[in-house]
Design an enzyme around this catalytic site. Structure first.
Site, PDB file in Angstrom:
ATOM      1  N   PRO A 286       1.014  -1.207  -0.013  1.00 19.04           N
ATOM      2  CA  PRO A 286       0.048  -0.117  -0.138  1.00 19.04           C
ATOM      3  C   PRO A 286       0.766   1.241  -0.041  1.00 19.04           C
ATOM      4  CG  PRO A 286       0.035  -1.193   2.231  1.00 19.04           C
ATOM      5  CD  PRO A 286       0.659  -1.984   1.141  1.00 19.04           C
ATOM      6  N   ASN A 287       0.309   2.191  -0.770  1.00 18.98           N
ATOM      7  CA  ASN A 287       0.903   3.776  -0.706  1.00 18.98           C
ATOM      8  C   ASN A 287       2.038   3.624  -1.641  1.00 18.98           C
ATOM      9  OD1 ASN A 287      -1.409   4.716   0.880  1.00 18.98           O
ATOM     10  ND2 ASN A 287      -0.170   3.638   2.538  1.00 18.98           N
TER      11      ASN A 287
ATOM     12  N   ARG B 219       4.900  10.929  -2.178  1.00 21.37           N
ATOM     13  CA  ARG B 219       4.652  10.760  -1.039  1.00 21.37           C
ATOM     14  C   ARG B 219       5.795  11.028  -0.117  1.00 21.37           C
ATOM     15  NH1 ARG B 219       4.778   4.657   1.263  1.00 21.37           N
ATOM     16  NH2 ARG B 219       4.049   4.917   3.155  1.00 21.37           N
TER      17      ARG B 219
ATOM     18  N   TYR C 156      11.003   9.036   1.433  1.00 24.89           N
ATOM     19  CA  TYR C 156      11.330   7.980   0.311  1.00 24.89           C
ATOM     20  C   TYR C 156      11.791   8.260  -0.895  1.00 24.89           C
ATOM     21  CZ  TYR C 156       7.994   5.868   3.525  1.00 24.89           C
ATOM     22  OH  TYR C 156       7.179   5.260   4.542  1.00 24.89           O
TER      23      TYR C 156
ATOM     24  N   ASN D  81       8.048  -5.607  -0.833  1.00 25.43           N
ATOM     25  CA  ASN D  81       8.067  -4.039  -0.058  1.00 25.43           C
ATOM     26  C   ASN D  81       6.483  -4.146   0.371  1.00 25.43           C
ATOM     27  OD1 ASN D  81       7.857  -1.875   1.465  1.00 25.43           O
ATOM     28  ND2 ASN D  81       9.236  -0.743  -0.244  1.00 25.43           N
TER      29      ASN D  81
ATOM     30  N   ALA E 149       3.061  -0.592   4.884  1.00 24.15           N
ATOM     31  CA  ALA E 149       2.840  -0.626   6.228  1.00 24.15           C
ATOM     32  C   ALA E 149       2.248  -2.170   6.709  1.00 24.15           C
ATOM     33  CB  ALA E 149       1.601   0.369   6.525  1.00 24.15           C
TER      34      ALA E 149
ATOM     35  N   GLU F  82      12.492  -9.207   2.431  1.00 23.50           N
ATOM     36  CA  GLU F  82      11.812  -8.190   2.795  1.00 23.50           C
ATOM     37  C   GLU F  82      12.420  -6.885   2.613  1.00 23.50           C
ATOM     38  OE1 GLU F  82      10.470  -8.342   6.896  1.00 23.50           O
ATOM     39  OE2 GLU F  82      10.456  -5.890   6.894  1.00 23.50           O
TER      40      GLU F  82
ATOM     41  N   HIS G  27      12.968  -2.525   2.282  1.00 19.26           N
ATOM     42  CA  HIS G  27      12.266  -1.162   2.616  1.00 19.26           C
ATOM     43  C   HIS G  27      13.206  -0.226   1.900  1.00 19.26           C
ATOM     44  CE1 HIS G  27       9.285  -3.021   5.301  1.00 19.26           C
ATOM     45  NE2 HIS G  27      10.069  -3.793   5.620  1.00 19.26           N
TER      46      HIS G  27
ATOM     47  N   ARG H  93      13.237   5.142  12.664  1.00 19.39           N
ATOM     48  CA  ARG H  93      12.039   5.909  12.348  1.00 19.39           C
ATOM     49  C   ARG H  93      11.002   5.365  13.599  1.00 19.39           C
ATOM     50  NH1 ARG H  93       9.457   5.148   6.619  1.00 19.39           N
ATOM     51  NH2 ARG H  93       7.985   6.838   7.546  1.00 19.39           N
TER      52      ARG H  93
HETATM   53  C1  DQA Z   1       8.290   1.312   3.849  1.00 15.80           C
HETATM   54  C2  DQA Z   1       8.360   1.520   5.179  1.00 15.80           C
HETATM   55  C3  DQA Z   1       6.931   1.341   5.817  1.00 15.80           C
HETATM   56  O1  DQA Z   1       6.992   1.390   7.439  1.00 15.80           O
HETATM   57  C4  DQA Z   1       6.159   2.164   5.282  1.00 15.80           C
HETATM   58  O2  DQA Z   1       4.779   1.929   5.879  1.00 15.80           O
HETATM   59  C5  DQA Z   1       5.863   2.275   3.925  1.00 15.80           C
HETATM   60  C6  DQA Z   1       7.452   2.090   3.130  1.00 15.80           C
HETATM   61  C7  DQA Z   1       9.621   1.456   3.040  1.00 15.80           C
HETATM   62  O3  DQA Z   1       9.755   1.160   1.952  1.00 15.80           O
HETATM   63  O4  DQA Z   1      10.552   2.056   3.729  1.00 15.80           O
HETATM   64  O5  DQA Z   1       4.942   2.470   3.297  1.00 15.80           O
HETATM   65  O6  DQA Z   1       8.119  -0.023   3.406  1.00 15.80           O
END
Ligand code: DQA
Length: 149
Positions: A10-11, A18, A23, A74, A77, A98, A100, A107
């Site tokens: 998501p997102n 964003r 990011y 990735n 959240a 995994e 990120h 954070r």
């Molecule tokens: C993320 C880190 C997560 O905590 C966050 O919710 C994201 C992006 C990252 O790529 O740094 O949406 O996965």
């Protein structure tokens, strides 16, 4: 060889717009391009996807069982909330990384726990778009070692 699935949660469709201070300014299309270019140098095929829906990500991980040689994920959240993604990754029984963009450990405390980490081969975070590149390199090493073994 079957492709590597690169799954985004998501997102991440809003990447570039964003929170650029966190990011960066690369869009998800830029990330996909970087993944495809790097995968080509490794001789890997990439199937790159994004969804804002947990169930869709679960379905794609199930599909990976038959259709993929490995997974880079990735989960955004959902990393910090999803037992369903943990269970799906266990069920997939594939090399998985995994990923990120940000260093989640620098954070907020709620980002320090990952439900995915115990279900994957390893975790890469904090290198921006390069986190994806490093994940593909790691998967390539594992898959090459498996082929030899
Ligand atoms: C993320 C880190 C997560 O905590 C966050 O919710 C994201 C992006 C990252 O790529 O740094 O949406 O996965």
């Amino acid at each position: 060889m079957k492709p590597v699935f690169v799954l985004n949660g998501p997102n991440l469709n809003l990447l570039g717009l964003r929170e650029p201070a966190v990011y960066g300014t690369a869009t998800l299309k830029d990330v996909e391009r970087r993944c495809r270019d790097h995968a080509a140098t490794l001789g890997l095929d990439v199937d790159f996807r994004q969804s804002n829906h947990e169930g869709e990500l679960v379905t794609w991980i199930h599909a990976a069982r038959e259709q993929a040689s490995g997974i880079a994920i990735n989960a955004g959240a959902y990393t910090h909330t999803s037992v369903a993604l943990h269970d799906a990754l266990k069920a997939a029984d594939l090399p998985a990384v995994e990923v990120h963009l940000s260093n989640v450990h620098k954070r907020e405390a709620f980002r320090h726990h990952s439900f995915l980490a115990p279900a994957v081969t390893g975790v890469i975070c904090g290198f921006g778009v390069e986190s994806y590149v490093l994940a593909l390199t790691a998967l390539h090493s594992i898959l090459s070692a498996n082929k030899k073994g």
